[in-house]
Design a protein around this motif. Structure first.
Motif, PDB file in Angstrom:
ATOM      1  N   ASN A 155     -21.731 -22.197  42.556  1.00 37.08           N
ATOM      2  CA  ASN A 155     -22.680 -22.797  43.497  1.00 37.08           C
ATOM      3  C   ASN A 155     -21.974 -23.741  44.455  1.00 37.08           C
ATOM      4  N   PRO A 156     -22.489 -23.866  45.688  1.00 37.35           N
ATOM      5  CA  PRO A 156     -21.994 -24.920  46.570  1.00 37.35           C
ATOM      6  C   PRO A 156     -22.534 -26.265  46.109  1.00 37.35           C
ATOM      7  N   LEU A 157     -21.994 -27.333  46.629  1.00 38.91           N
ATOM      8  CA  LEU A 157     -22.419 -28.673  46.232  1.00 38.91           C
ATOM      9  C   LEU A 157     -23.919 -28.837  46.462  1.00 38.91           C
ATOM     10  N   ALA A 158     -24.641 -29.112  45.374  1.00 36.09           N
ATOM     11  CA  ALA A 158     -26.096 -29.334  45.408  1.00 36.09           C
ATOM     12  C   ALA A 158     -26.863 -28.131  45.934  1.00 36.09           C
ATOM     13  N   GLY A 159     -26.247 -26.950  45.904  1.00 38.39           N
ATOM     14  CA  GLY A 159     -26.895 -25.753  46.426  1.00 38.39           C
ATOM     15  C   GLY A 159     -27.490 -24.887  45.330  1.00 38.39           C
ATOM     16  N   ALA A 160     -28.432 -24.029  45.723  1.00 38.98           N
ATOM     17  CA  ALA A 160     -29.088 -23.115  44.791  1.00 38.98           C
ATOM     18  C   ALA A 160     -28.370 -21.774  44.767  1.00 38.98           C
ATOM     19  N   VAL A 161     -28.509 -21.072  43.641  1.00 35.26           N
ATOM     20  CA  VAL A 161     -27.931 -19.743  43.471  1.00 35.26           C
ATOM     21  C   VAL A 161     -29.037 -18.785  43.025  1.00 35.26           C
ATOM     22  N   THR A 162     -29.070 -17.621  43.635  1.00 32.13           N
ATOM     23  CA  THR A 162     -30.005 -16.573  43.230  1.00 32.13           C
ATOM     24  C   THR A 162     -29.212 -15.365  42.749  1.00 32.13           C
ATOM     25  N   ILE A 163     -29.583 -14.845  41.582  1.00 31.63           N
ATOM     26  CA  ILE A 163     -28.986 -13.619  41.063  1.00 31.63           C
ATOM     27  C   ILE A 163     -29.990 -12.492  41.296  1.00 31.63           C
ATOM     28  N   GLY A 177     -34.500 -19.812  50.561  1.00 33.58           N
ATOM     29  CA  GLY A 177     -34.309 -21.034  49.793  1.00 33.58           C
ATOM     30  C   GLY A 177     -33.044 -21.093  48.979  1.00 33.58           C
ATOM     31  N   THR A 178     -32.052 -20.284  49.309  1.00 34.28           N
ATOM     32  CA  THR A 178     -30.813 -20.295  48.539  1.00 34.28           C
ATOM     33  C   THR A 178     -29.613 -20.150  49.461  1.00 34.28           C
ATOM     34  N   ASP A 179     -28.528 -20.820  49.098  1.00 33.77           N
ATOM     35  CA  ASP A 179     -27.289 -20.744  49.874  1.00 33.77           C
ATOM     36  C   ASP A 179     -26.389 -19.607  49.409  1.00 33.77           C
ATOM     37  N   THR A 180     -26.514 -19.264  48.130  1.00 33.65           N
ATOM     38  CA  THR A 180     -25.591 -18.336  47.494  1.00 33.65           C
ATOM     39  C   THR A 180     -26.366 -17.292  46.724  1.00 33.65           C
ATOM     40  N   HIS A 237     -11.780   6.973  39.413  1.00 38.59           N
ATOM     41  CA  HIS A 237     -12.134   6.723  38.017  1.00 38.59           C
ATOM     42  C   HIS A 237     -13.394   7.453  37.562  1.00 38.59           C
ATOM     43  N   GLY A 238     -14.173   7.986  38.503  1.00 36.69           N
ATOM     44  CA  GLY A 238     -15.408   8.663  38.140  1.00 36.69           C
ATOM     45  C   GLY A 238     -16.585   7.729  37.947  1.00 36.69           C
ATOM     46  N   TRP A 239     -16.374   6.439  38.002  1.00 33.46           N
ATOM     47  CA  TRP A 239     -17.423   5.429  37.849  1.00 33.46           C
ATOM     48  C   TRP A 239     -16.898   4.124  38.418  1.00 33.46           C
ATOM     49  N   ILE A 240     -17.797   3.217  38.685  1.00 30.80           N
ATOM     50  CA  ILE A 240     -17.386   1.894  39.143  1.00 30.80           C
ATOM     51  C   ILE A 240     -18.400   0.870  38.665  1.00 30.80           C
ATOM     52  N   MET A 241     -17.913  -0.265  38.233  1.00 32.88           N
ATOM     53  CA  MET A 241     -18.756  -1.419  37.919  1.00 32.88           C
ATOM     54  C   MET A 241     -18.253  -2.569  38.768  1.00 32.88           C
ATOM     55  N   ASP A 242     -19.103  -3.052  39.642  1.00 30.42           N
ATOM     56  CA  ASP A 242     -18.692  -4.141  40.509  1.00 30.42           C
ATOM     57  C   ASP A 242     -19.820  -5.142  40.688  1.00 30.42           C
ATOM     58  N   VAL A 243     -19.479  -6.284  41.222  1.00 33.33           N
ATOM     59  CA  VAL A 243     -20.419  -7.366  41.450  1.00 33.33           C
ATOM     60  C   VAL A 243     -19.869  -8.180  42.608  1.00 33.33           C
ATOM     61  N   TYR A 244     -20.750  -8.838  43.355  1.00 31.83           N
ATOM     62  CA  TYR A 244     -20.246  -9.677  44.442  1.00 31.83           C
ATOM     63  C   TYR A 244     -21.130 -10.897  44.652  1.00 31.83           C
ATOM     64  N   LEU A 245     -20.495 -11.913  45.199  1.00 31.34           N
ATOM     65  CA  LEU A 245     -21.147 -13.178  45.535  1.00 31.34           C
ATOM     66  C   LEU A 245     -21.047 -13.363  47.034  1.00 31.34           C
ATOM     67  N   MET A 246     -22.148 -13.772  47.657  1.00 28.04           N
ATOM     68  CA  MET A 246     -22.139 -14.073  49.084  1.00 28.04           C
ATOM     69  C   MET A 246     -22.689 -15.481  49.301  1.00 28.04           C
ATOM     70  N   ARG A 247     -22.087 -16.170  50.263  1.00 30.30           N
ATOM     71  CA  ARG A 247     -22.481 -17.553  50.528  1.00 30.30           C
ATOM     72  C   ARG A 247     -22.630 -17.738  52.018  1.00 30.30           C
ATOM     73  N   LYS A 248     -23.733 -18.384  52.407  1.00 31.31           N
ATOM     74  CA  LYS A 248     -23.938 -18.747  53.805  1.00 31.31           C
ATOM     75  C   LYS A 248     -23.347 -20.108  54.073  1.00 31.31           C
ATOM     76  N   GLU A 249     -22.795 -20.280  55.257  1.00 33.80           N
ATOM     77  CA  GLU A 249     -22.248 -21.579  55.624  1.00 33.80           C
ATOM     78  C   GLU A 249     -23.356 -22.622  55.639  1.00 33.80           C
ATOM     79  N   GLN A 250     -23.085 -23.758  55.036  1.00 30.62           N
ATOM     80  CA  GLN A 250     -24.052 -24.848  55.051  1.00 30.62           C
ATOM     81  C   GLN A 250     -23.907 -25.649  56.335  1.00 30.62           C
ATOM     82  N   ILE A 251     -25.011 -25.873  56.989  1.00 27.46           N
ATOM     83  CA  ILE A 251     -24.998 -26.611  58.267  1.00 27.46           C
ATOM     84  C   ILE A 251     -25.450 -28.037  58.058  1.00 27.46           C
TER      85      ILE A 251
END
Length: 251
Positions: A155-163, A177-180, A237-251
């Motif tokens: 998480n960013p400082l004092a920011g919310a995270v949504t999964i 309502g979420t930065d990340t 590999h015939g399969w893939i397992m991946d995950v990613y995190l995205m964050r918006k710049e805090q203004i």
């Protein structure tokens, strides 16, 4: 009485199992492993490799064919029918191998509580008359492995995270309502629906494994690289397992 232990195995690296998980596997009467077809045969092989590495004495292992989910029609109804079919497959294995009860272990990718339906399937089994106690032994999640691989905080400082999931991101866009956001179960690069300005992405596949793949950067630059690399890795590999995190710049 069936004592069912659901063990989170992260992304398949035996070193990421907890000591409690290893002990539970060695105390099991049966470890039940799904087969998902030849295209994903190495997923079953990974589970077998985990068992071979951590078991200190012979433990009975049984494999079953994982039912195939119907990809047409209503999504929630198709998933519910699929879960019923999986519960029936579990019940058949329990009847065959543990007719008098015992300790049953299932190895769950990631974590049994995080975008995984193993607990829901176990509930269906109990509703169907199987006397069962369920315990969850959490492991290292793909989210932990992702942030560790990139050496970033969740998480960013004092920011919310949504999964969320790729399906929801594609359908509804960036959650309010979420930065990340952390995106899981994305089979089609759903980040393509977003306006990339001011968004940074950290992506990882096969996290914690020998063929781990990482990308990060501004979404407009890194997005096309990720799409191309996903296609290449899936073909390899015939399969893939991946995950990613995205964050918006805090203004």
């Amino acid at each position: 009485m069936i004592q069912l232990a659901l063990i989170g195995i992260g992304t398949g690296n035996p070193d990421h199992l907890t000591a409690q998980a290893v002990q539970e596997m060695n105390n099991a009467d049966l470890i039940l492993l799904p087969r998902k077809g030849s295209a994903k045969s190495d997923l079953a092989d990974l589970r077998l490799a985990i068992c071979a590495q951590v078991l200190t004495h012979p433990v009975r292992i049984a494999e079953f064919d994982m039912p195939i989910r119907d990809t047409g029609g209503d999504y929630k109804r198709a998933v519910d029918d699929w879960h019923e079919a999986i519960a029936a497959a579990w019940r058949a294995q329990i009847t065959t191998h543990l007719p008098a009860g015992g300790r049953l272990v299932l190895l769950v990718w990631g974590d049994p509580s995080l975008y995984d339906s193993t607990l829901r399937i176990a509930k269906k089994l109990k509703a169907g008359g199987v006397t069962m106690q369920v315990r969850v032994l959490p492991g290292i999640t793909s989210i932990q492995l992702l942030t560790a691989a990139h050496a970033i905080p969740l998480n960013p400082l004092a920011g919310a995270v949504t999964i969320t999931t790729g399906r929801r991101l594609r359908a509804h866009g960036w959650p309010e309502g979420t930065d990340t956001i952390v995106v899981m179960l994305d089979s089609g690069s759903a980040f393509e629906v977003l306006e990339p300005q001011s968004i940074t992405i950290w992506w990882g596949a096969y996290l914690g494994m020998a063929h781990e793949a990482l990308e990060h950067g501004a979404l407009g630059d890194a997005g096309p690289r990720i799409i191309a690399r996903r296609a290449e890795l899936r073909a390899c590999h015939g399969w893939i397992m991946d995950v990613y995190l995205m964050r918006k710049e805090q203004i």
